[in-house]
Design a protein around this motif. Sequence first.
Motif, PDB file in Angstrom:
ATOM      1  N   ILE A  30     -27.057  42.811  68.747  1.00  0.00           N
ATOM      2  CA  ILE A  30     -28.117  42.897  69.748  1.00  0.00           C
ATOM      3  C   ILE A  30     -27.779  42.042  70.957  1.00  0.00           C
ATOM      4  CG2 ILE A  30     -30.570  42.427  70.205  1.00  0.00           C
ATOM      5  CD1 ILE A  30     -31.077  42.910  67.220  1.00  0.00           C
ATOM      6  N   LEU A  31     -27.220  40.868  70.712  1.00  0.00           N
ATOM      7  CA  LEU A  31     -26.947  39.920  71.794  1.00  0.00           C
ATOM      8  C   LEU A  31     -25.905  40.424  72.786  1.00  0.00           C
ATOM      9  CD1 LEU A  31     -26.903  36.548  69.821  1.00  0.00           C
ATOM     10  CD2 LEU A  31     -28.573  37.233  71.554  1.00  0.00           C
ATOM     11  N   ILE A  32     -24.815  41.003  72.275  1.00  0.00           N
ATOM     12  CA  ILE A  32     -23.724  41.413  73.161  1.00  0.00           C
ATOM     13  C   ILE A  32     -24.185  42.442  74.201  1.00  0.00           C
ATOM     14  CG2 ILE A  32     -21.535  42.675  73.259  1.00  0.00           C
ATOM     15  CD1 ILE A  32     -21.167  39.780  72.531  1.00  0.00           C
ATOM     16  N   PHE A  35     -26.552  40.629  76.701  1.00  0.00           N
ATOM     17  CA  PHE A  35     -25.852  39.755  77.644  1.00  0.00           C
ATOM     18  C   PHE A  35     -25.004  40.555  78.627  1.00  0.00           C
ATOM     19  CE2 PHE A  35     -26.185  36.168  74.388  1.00  0.00           C
ATOM     20  CZ  PHE A  35     -27.181  35.530  75.105  1.00  0.00           C
ATOM     21  N   ASP A  36     -24.495  41.692  78.201  1.00  0.00           N
ATOM     22  CA  ASP A  36     -23.742  42.565  79.100  1.00  0.00           C
ATOM     23  C   ASP A  36     -24.624  42.965  80.284  1.00  0.00           C
ATOM     24  OD1 ASP A  36     -21.961  44.267  80.265  1.00  0.00           O
ATOM     25  OD2 ASP A  36     -21.876  45.691  78.610  1.00  0.00           O
ATOM     26  N   VAL A  44     -22.421  37.884  87.564  1.00  0.00           N
ATOM     27  CA  VAL A  44     -21.297  37.083  87.081  1.00  0.00           C
ATOM     28  C   VAL A  44     -20.011  37.831  87.422  1.00  0.00           C
ATOM     29  CG1 VAL A  44     -20.144  36.194  85.005  1.00  0.00           C
ATOM     30  CG2 VAL A  44     -22.625  36.001  85.246  1.00  0.00           C
ATOM     31  N   PRO A  45     -18.992  37.158  87.948  1.00  0.00           N
ATOM     32  CA  PRO A  45     -17.736  37.834  88.320  1.00  0.00           C
ATOM     33  C   PRO A  45     -17.163  38.639  87.160  1.00  0.00           C
ATOM     34  CG  PRO A  45     -17.753  35.592  89.149  1.00  0.00           C
ATOM     35  CD  PRO A  45     -18.972  35.724  88.284  1.00  0.00           C
ATOM     36  N   GLU A  46     -16.648  39.825  87.458  1.00  0.00           N
ATOM     37  CA  GLU A  46     -16.159  40.743  86.430  1.00  0.00           C
ATOM     38  C   GLU A  46     -15.059  40.129  85.584  1.00  0.00           C
ATOM     39  OE1 GLU A  46     -16.402  44.317  84.354  1.00  0.00           O
ATOM     40  OE2 GLU A  46     -17.679  43.559  85.972  1.00  0.00           O
ATOM     41  N   ASN A  47     -14.207  39.299  86.204  1.00  0.00           N
ATOM     42  CA  ASN A  47     -13.099  38.725  85.447  1.00  0.00           C
ATOM     43  C   ASN A  47     -13.542  37.594  84.522  1.00  0.00           C
ATOM     44  OD1 ASN A  47     -13.692  37.028  87.636  1.00  0.00           O
ATOM     45  ND2 ASN A  47     -11.636  36.151  87.611  1.00  0.00           N
ATOM     46  N   GLU A  48     -14.815  37.197  84.611  1.00  0.00           N
ATOM     47  CA  GLU A  48     -15.328  36.128  83.760  1.00  0.00           C
ATOM     48  C   GLU A  48     -16.443  36.587  82.824  1.00  0.00           C
ATOM     49  OE1 GLU A  48     -14.545  32.560  83.768  1.00  0.00           O
ATOM     50  OE2 GLU A  48     -12.756  33.458  84.623  1.00  0.00           O
ATOM     51  N   VAL A  49     -16.931  37.807  82.999  1.00  0.00           N
ATOM     52  CA  VAL A  49     -18.136  38.233  82.292  1.00  0.00           C
ATOM     53  C   VAL A  49     -17.934  38.262  80.775  1.00  0.00           C
ATOM     54  CG1 VAL A  49     -17.673  40.726  82.405  1.00  0.00           C
ATOM     55  CG2 VAL A  49     -20.031  39.898  82.331  1.00  0.00           C
ATOM     56  N   VAL A  50     -16.748  38.659  80.295  1.00  0.00           N
ATOM     57  CA  VAL A  50     -16.505  38.688  78.855  1.00  0.00           C
ATOM     58  C   VAL A  50     -16.622  37.293  78.254  1.00  0.00           C
ATOM     59  CG1 VAL A  50     -14.772  39.108  77.062  1.00  0.00           C
ATOM     60  CG2 VAL A  50     -15.094  40.769  78.889  1.00  0.00           C
ATOM     61  N   LYS A  51     -16.090  36.296  78.950  1.00  0.00           N
ATOM     62  CA  LYS A  51     -16.152  34.930  78.437  1.00  0.00           C
ATOM     63  C   LYS A  51     -17.601  34.434  78.370  1.00  0.00           C
ATOM     64  CE  LYS A  51     -11.616  33.942  80.419  1.00  0.00           C
ATOM     65  NZ  LYS A  51     -10.852  33.137  81.404  1.00  0.00           N
ATOM     66  N   PHE A  52     -18.390  34.766  79.380  1.00  0.00           N
ATOM     67  CA  PHE A  52     -19.794  34.369  79.362  1.00  0.00           C
ATOM     68  C   PHE A  52     -20.554  35.077  78.238  1.00  0.00           C
ATOM     69  CE2 PHE A  52     -18.959  32.775  83.634  1.00  0.00           C
ATOM     70  CZ  PHE A  52     -19.760  31.646  83.684  1.00  0.00           C
ATOM     71  N   MET A  53     -20.250  36.357  78.026  1.00  0.00           N
ATOM     72  CA  MET A  53     -20.905  37.099  76.952  1.00  0.00           C
ATOM     73  C   MET A  53     -20.576  36.513  75.583  1.00  0.00           C
ATOM     74  SD  MET A  53     -20.206  40.941  78.432  1.00  0.00           S
ATOM     75  CE  MET A  53     -20.379  41.691  76.814  1.00  0.00           C
ATOM     76  N   ILE A 227     -30.746  29.970  79.875  1.00  0.00           N
ATOM     77  CA  ILE A 227     -30.754  31.315  79.309  1.00  0.00           C
ATOM     78  C   ILE A 227     -30.880  31.277  77.791  1.00  0.00           C
ATOM     79  CG2 ILE A 227     -29.291  33.353  78.914  1.00  0.00           C
ATOM     80  CD1 ILE A 227     -28.250  32.979  81.782  1.00  0.00           C
ATOM     81  N   SER A 228     -30.230  30.308  77.178  1.00  0.00           N
ATOM     82  CA  SER A 228     -30.199  30.238  75.712  1.00  0.00           C
ATOM     83  C   SER A 228     -31.529  29.804  75.106  1.00  0.00           C
ATOM     84  CB  SER A 228     -29.096  29.283  75.259  1.00  0.00           C
ATOM     85  OG  SER A 228     -27.833  29.684  75.742  1.00  0.00           O
TER      86      SER A 228
END
Length: 282
Positions: A30-32, A35-36, A44-53, A227-228
């Motif tokens: 559910i979270l992924i 957060f996406d 959030v910058p595209e090149n960093e969004v995976v790390k933030f997720m 956010i958390s």
Amino acid sequence: MTITLFLILLVVGAAVGYYSGLVGTGGNLILIPAFDLLFHYLKVPENEVVKFMLAHSFFITTFTGLNVSYKQFKVKNIYVKEVLFISLPGMITAFILTELIRKGNWYHKSDFDVVFFSLLLFLAGRMLLYKPHDSTATTENRRLYYFPLIGVVAGIISSFSGIGGGIIVIPILTDIIKIPFKKASSISIGVVAMLAIPITASYLMIDSHSSFQHILPLQLGYISLTISAPILIGVFSTSGLGVRKAQTTAPHKLRLILGLVILILSAKMVYGFFKIKPMILQ
């Protein structure tokens, strides 16, 4: 943060807490996706969004897993030895791979989507198409022999998908080692919590020269406490309800619930692929 966003995150947390207590997968499914959507909305910058997720997902999962495991302990459905045998090698694997992802720019959003979607389909198939085996269980010694290998595989999957390892732990424990689903879900949530700890620790560390330190409010590393917090409030308010419901729900129904949730998320991923495809072709 607006009141509307706070309430949305609170509801997401409540869903995660109940779902985690019910099926023992940590709630990352559910979270992924949540957060996406959130981090793209927050630009959030595209090149960093995976790390933030991944960072936020595992930060929440650490507390979710520990909280649900405590609830399982209260109803006397906790298996410490099994959790440790699986999670310790998995923690080492997860930390090493997470460090490689965090410090590099090689793991892109498109790669993450493919990994996440593939694992969703795998788990949906295992949960919905599963046929009960005979009641003969694998011997205790043979179980322990498999556990470290399960942990390594779970650590790899956790690092790359954000799902938390439950996606592989539950099917292996129930279908191969033939552990009852309710016991497997209790072991799984304990493993998920343990794997989340080193991954969270990695994402809390951030180089001093990083330009993304202050992209989100009250951010530590890649994790925003603002956010958390509402998500965790929701998690703590409903996880006990999920655990109690699981004790009175038939195992085949729990598998069905898990499979249906995965199918819904898979549909969302497919929609995302078709939405992005025209942009790529332009």
